[in-house]
Design a protein around this motif. Structure first.
Motif, PDB file in Angstrom:
ATOM      1  N   MET A   1      32.873  26.329  29.852  1.00 25.95           N
ATOM      2  CA  MET A   1      32.965  26.046  31.270  1.00 25.95           C
ATOM      3  C   MET A   1      33.904  24.887  31.535  1.00 25.95           C
ATOM      4  SD  MET A   1      31.808  27.604  33.756  1.00 25.95           S
ATOM      5  CE  MET A   1      32.403  27.364  35.354  1.00 25.95           C
ATOM      6  N   ALA A   2      33.988  23.969  30.607  1.00 23.54           N
ATOM      7  CA  ALA A   2      34.857  22.806  30.790  1.00 23.54           C
ATOM      8  C   ALA A   2      36.323  23.228  30.929  1.00 23.54           C
ATOM      9  CB  ALA A   2      34.684  21.829  29.639  1.00 23.54           C
ATOM     10  N   ALA A   3      36.761  24.184  30.127  1.00 27.58           N
ATOM     11  CA  ALA A   3      38.158  24.638  30.205  1.00 27.58           C
ATOM     12  C   ALA A   3      38.435  25.330  31.536  1.00 27.58           C
ATOM     13  CB  ALA A   3      38.468  25.570  29.042  1.00 27.58           C
ATOM     14  N   LEU A   4      37.468  26.080  32.035  1.00 25.51           N
ATOM     15  CA  LEU A   4      37.633  26.734  33.328  1.00 25.51           C
ATOM     16  C   LEU A   4      37.722  25.688  34.441  1.00 25.51           C
ATOM     17  CD1 LEU A   4      37.769  29.389  34.929  1.00 25.51           C
ATOM     18  CD2 LEU A   4      35.282  29.315  35.061  1.00 25.51           C
ATOM     19  N   THR A   5      36.867  24.701  34.393  1.00 21.69           N
ATOM     20  CA  THR A   5      36.896  23.623  35.384  1.00 21.69           C
ATOM     21  C   THR A   5      38.232  22.890  35.330  1.00 21.69           C
ATOM     22  OG1 THR A   5      34.506  23.364  35.297  1.00 21.69           O
ATOM     23  CG2 THR A   5      35.763  21.498  36.143  1.00 21.69           C
ATOM     24  N   THR A   6      38.724  22.613  34.144  1.00 17.52           N
ATOM     25  CA  THR A   6      40.015  21.951  33.990  1.00 17.52           C
ATOM     26  C   THR A   6      41.137  22.783  34.603  1.00 17.52           C
ATOM     27  OG1 THR A   6      39.279  20.793  32.010  1.00 17.52           O
ATOM     28  CG2 THR A   6      41.662  21.038  32.299  1.00 17.52           C
TER      29      THR A   6
ATOM     30  N   GLY B   1      37.347  37.800  30.552  1.00 18.32           N
ATOM     31  CA  GLY B   1      36.100  38.506  30.229  1.00 18.32           C
ATOM     32  C   GLY B   1      34.892  37.894  30.918  1.00 18.32           C
ATOM     33  N   HIS B   2      34.798  36.590  30.903  1.00 16.84           N
ATOM     34  CA  HIS B   2      33.663  35.911  31.530  1.00 16.84           C
ATOM     35  C   HIS B   2      33.680  36.110  33.044  1.00 16.84           C
ATOM     36  CE1 HIS B   2      30.520  32.968  32.184  1.00 16.84           C
ATOM     37  NE2 HIS B   2      31.297  32.383  33.079  1.00 16.84           N
TER      38      HIS B   2
ATOM     39  N   ALA C   1      35.217  38.441  34.789  1.00 17.09           N
ATOM     40  CA  ALA C   1      35.047  39.850  35.134  1.00 17.09           C
ATOM     41  C   ALA C   1      33.579  40.256  35.128  1.00 17.09           C
ATOM     42  CB  ALA C   1      35.842  40.730  34.166  1.00 17.09           C
ATOM     43  N   ALA C   2      32.758  39.533  34.393  1.00 11.86           N
ATOM     44  CA  ALA C   2      31.333  39.852  34.301  1.00 11.86           C
ATOM     45  C   ALA C   2      30.454  39.057  35.256  1.00 11.86           C
ATOM     46  CB  ALA C   2      30.856  39.611  32.871  1.00 11.86           C
ATOM     47  N   SER C   3      31.036  38.023  35.922  1.00  8.44           N
ATOM     48  CA  SER C   3      30.131  37.160  36.671  1.00  8.44           C
ATOM     49  C   SER C   3      30.684  36.547  37.957  1.00  8.44           C
ATOM     50  CB  SER C   3      29.687  35.998  35.764  1.00  8.44           C
ATOM     51  OG  SER C   3      30.804  35.213  35.391  1.00  8.44           O
ATOM     52  N   ALA C   4      31.967  36.646  38.209  1.00  5.51           N
ATOM     53  CA  ALA C   4      32.571  35.876  39.305  1.00  5.51           C
ATOM     54  C   ALA C   4      32.664  36.631  40.622  1.00  5.51           C
ATOM     55  CB  ALA C   4      33.966  35.405  38.902  1.00  5.51           C
ATOM     56  N   MET C   5      32.685  35.839  41.681  1.00  5.31           N
ATOM     57  CA  MET C   5      33.019  36.324  43.020  1.00  5.31           C
ATOM     58  C   MET C   5      33.971  35.292  43.620  1.00  5.31           C
ATOM     59  SD  MET C   5      29.443  37.698  44.628  1.00  5.31           S
ATOM     60  CE  MET C   5      28.569  36.157  44.440  1.00  5.31           C
ATOM     61  N   ALA C   6      34.871  35.751  44.470  1.00 10.80           N
ATOM     62  CA  ALA C   6      35.776  34.843  45.182  1.00 10.80           C
ATOM     63  C   ALA C   6      35.816  35.276  46.637  1.00 10.80           C
ATOM     64  CB  ALA C   6      37.175  34.881  44.570  1.00 10.80           C
ATOM     65  N   MET C   7      35.743  34.281  47.525  1.00  8.32           N
ATOM     66  CA  MET C   7      35.733  34.561  48.950  1.00  8.32           C
ATOM     67  C   MET C   7      36.725  33.650  49.654  1.00  8.32           C
ATOM     68  SD  MET C   7      32.655  35.264  47.607  1.00  8.32           S
ATOM     69  CE  MET C   7      31.514  33.948  47.676  1.00  8.32           C
ATOM     70  N   CYS C   8      37.168  34.096  50.812  1.00  9.49           N
ATOM     71  CA  CYS C   8      38.014  33.307  51.688  1.00  9.49           C
ATOM     72  C   CYS C   8      37.314  33.253  53.038  1.00  9.49           C
ATOM     73  CB  CYS C   8      39.391  33.957  51.819  1.00  9.49           C
ATOM     74  SG  CYS C   8      40.541  33.060  52.871  1.00  9.49           S
ATOM     75  N   SER C   9      37.052  32.030  53.509  1.00  8.68           N
ATOM     76  CA  SER C   9      36.403  31.872  54.814  1.00  8.68           C
ATOM     77  C   SER C   9      37.287  31.006  55.701  1.00  8.68           C
ATOM     78  CB  SER C   9      35.022  31.233  54.662  1.00  8.68           C
ATOM     79  OG  SER C   9      35.145  29.893  54.252  1.00  8.68           O
ATOM     80  N   SER C  10      36.927  30.931  56.942  1.00  8.60           N
ATOM     81  CA  SER C  10      37.683  30.100  57.868  1.00  8.60           C
ATOM     82  C   SER C  10      37.077  28.707  57.925  1.00  8.60           C
ATOM     83  CB  SER C  10      37.669  30.731  59.261  1.00  8.60           C
ATOM     84  OG  SER C  10      36.375  30.631  59.824  1.00  8.60           O
TER      85      SER C  10
ATOM     86  N   SER D   1      36.305  36.940  53.891  1.00  6.34           N
ATOM     87  CA  SER D   1      36.878  38.071  53.162  1.00  6.34           C
ATOM     88  C   SER D   1      36.487  37.950  51.703  1.00  6.34           C
ATOM     89  CB  SER D   1      38.404  38.060  53.277  1.00  6.34           C
ATOM     90  OG  SER D   1      38.812  38.187  54.612  1.00  6.34           O
ATOM     91  N   LEU D   2      35.994  39.023  51.141  1.00  2.61           N
ATOM     92  CA  LEU D   2      35.662  39.057  49.721  1.00  2.61           C
ATOM     93  C   LEU D   2      36.935  39.411  48.961  1.00  2.61           C
ATOM     94  CD1 LEU D   2      33.405  38.829  47.610  1.00  2.61           C
ATOM     95  CD2 LEU D   2      33.008  41.274  47.890  1.00  2.61           C
ATOM     96  N   LEU D   3      37.379  38.492  48.109  1.00  2.34           N
ATOM     97  CA  LEU D   3      38.629  38.674  47.372  1.00  2.34           C
ATOM     98  C   LEU D   3      38.417  39.247  45.980  1.00  2.34           C
ATOM     99  CD1 LEU D   3      40.249  35.228  48.228  1.00  2.34           C
ATOM    100  CD2 LEU D   3      40.529  37.411  49.433  1.00  2.34           C
ATOM    101  N   TYR D   4      37.250  38.940  45.383  1.00  5.61           N
ATOM    102  CA  TYR D   4      36.967  39.385  44.027  1.00  5.61           C
ATOM    103  C   TYR D   4      35.467  39.501  43.870  1.00  5.61           C
ATOM    104  CZ  TYR D   4      36.950  39.627  38.958  1.00  5.61           C
ATOM    105  OH  TYR D   4      36.772  40.045  37.662  1.00  5.61           O
ATOM    106  N   HIS D   5      35.052  40.515  43.155  1.00  4.15           N
ATOM    107  CA  HIS D   5      33.630  40.675  42.839  1.00  4.15           C
ATOM    108  C   HIS D   5      33.519  41.222  41.430  1.00  4.15           C
ATOM    109  CE1 HIS D   5      29.423  41.848  43.037  1.00  4.15           C
ATOM    110  NE2 HIS D   5      29.338  41.098  44.131  1.00  4.15           N
ATOM    111  N   TRP D   6      32.593  40.686  40.666  1.00  2.00           N
ATOM    112  CA  TRP D   6      32.386  41.134  39.289  1.00  2.00           C
ATOM    113  C   TRP D   6      32.063  42.610  39.190  1.00  2.00           C
ATOM    114  CZ3 TRP D   6      27.619  43.186  38.557  1.00  2.00           C
ATOM    115  CH2 TRP D   6      26.634  42.811  39.458  1.00  2.00           C
TER     116      TRP D   6
END
Length: 98
Positions: free
Chosen positions: A1-6, A61-62, A64-73, A81-86
């Motif tokens: 998780m540290a590398a993703l946060t970085t 891989g991680h 694709a199995a667990s993330a969601m991304a959204m764009c709000s105002s 808007s839902l941009l990505y869903h696992w």
């Protein structure tokens, strides 16, 4: 998780795209991590996030199995808007629609 946060932290330096940010994490029936960015150019920022983080071999891989991304105002989550869903069965908004 540290590398993703970085990797998300590195995007903060893109002052041409990122005007604000906040990162938080916790537990709510499981661990979560929120990476929030304020931008005037959501399509460009989302494309950069996809290219540099979501498609990166070390994270793909991680996410694709667990993330969601959204764009709000700025006015909140009542319109987003839902941009990505696992789950690939969940419809997402394509970049040109942002």
């Amino acid at each position: 998780m540290a590398a993703l946060t970085t990797s998300f932290q590195a995007l903060v330096a893109r002052i041409d795209l990122v005007r604000s940010h906040s990162f938080d994490n916790g537990h709510d029936d499981g661990a979560y991590h929120n990476f929030t960015f304020g931008t005037e150019r959501p399509a460009e920022l989302w494309s950069l996030i996809q290219d540099t983080i979501f498609q990166a071999p070390e994270f793909h891989g991680h996410l694709a199995a667990s993330a969601m991304a959204m764009c709000s105002s700025e006015s909140g989550w009542h319109k987003y808007s839902l941009l990505y869903h696992w789950d690939p069965e969940v419809p997402v908004v394509p970049v040109p629609a942002l």
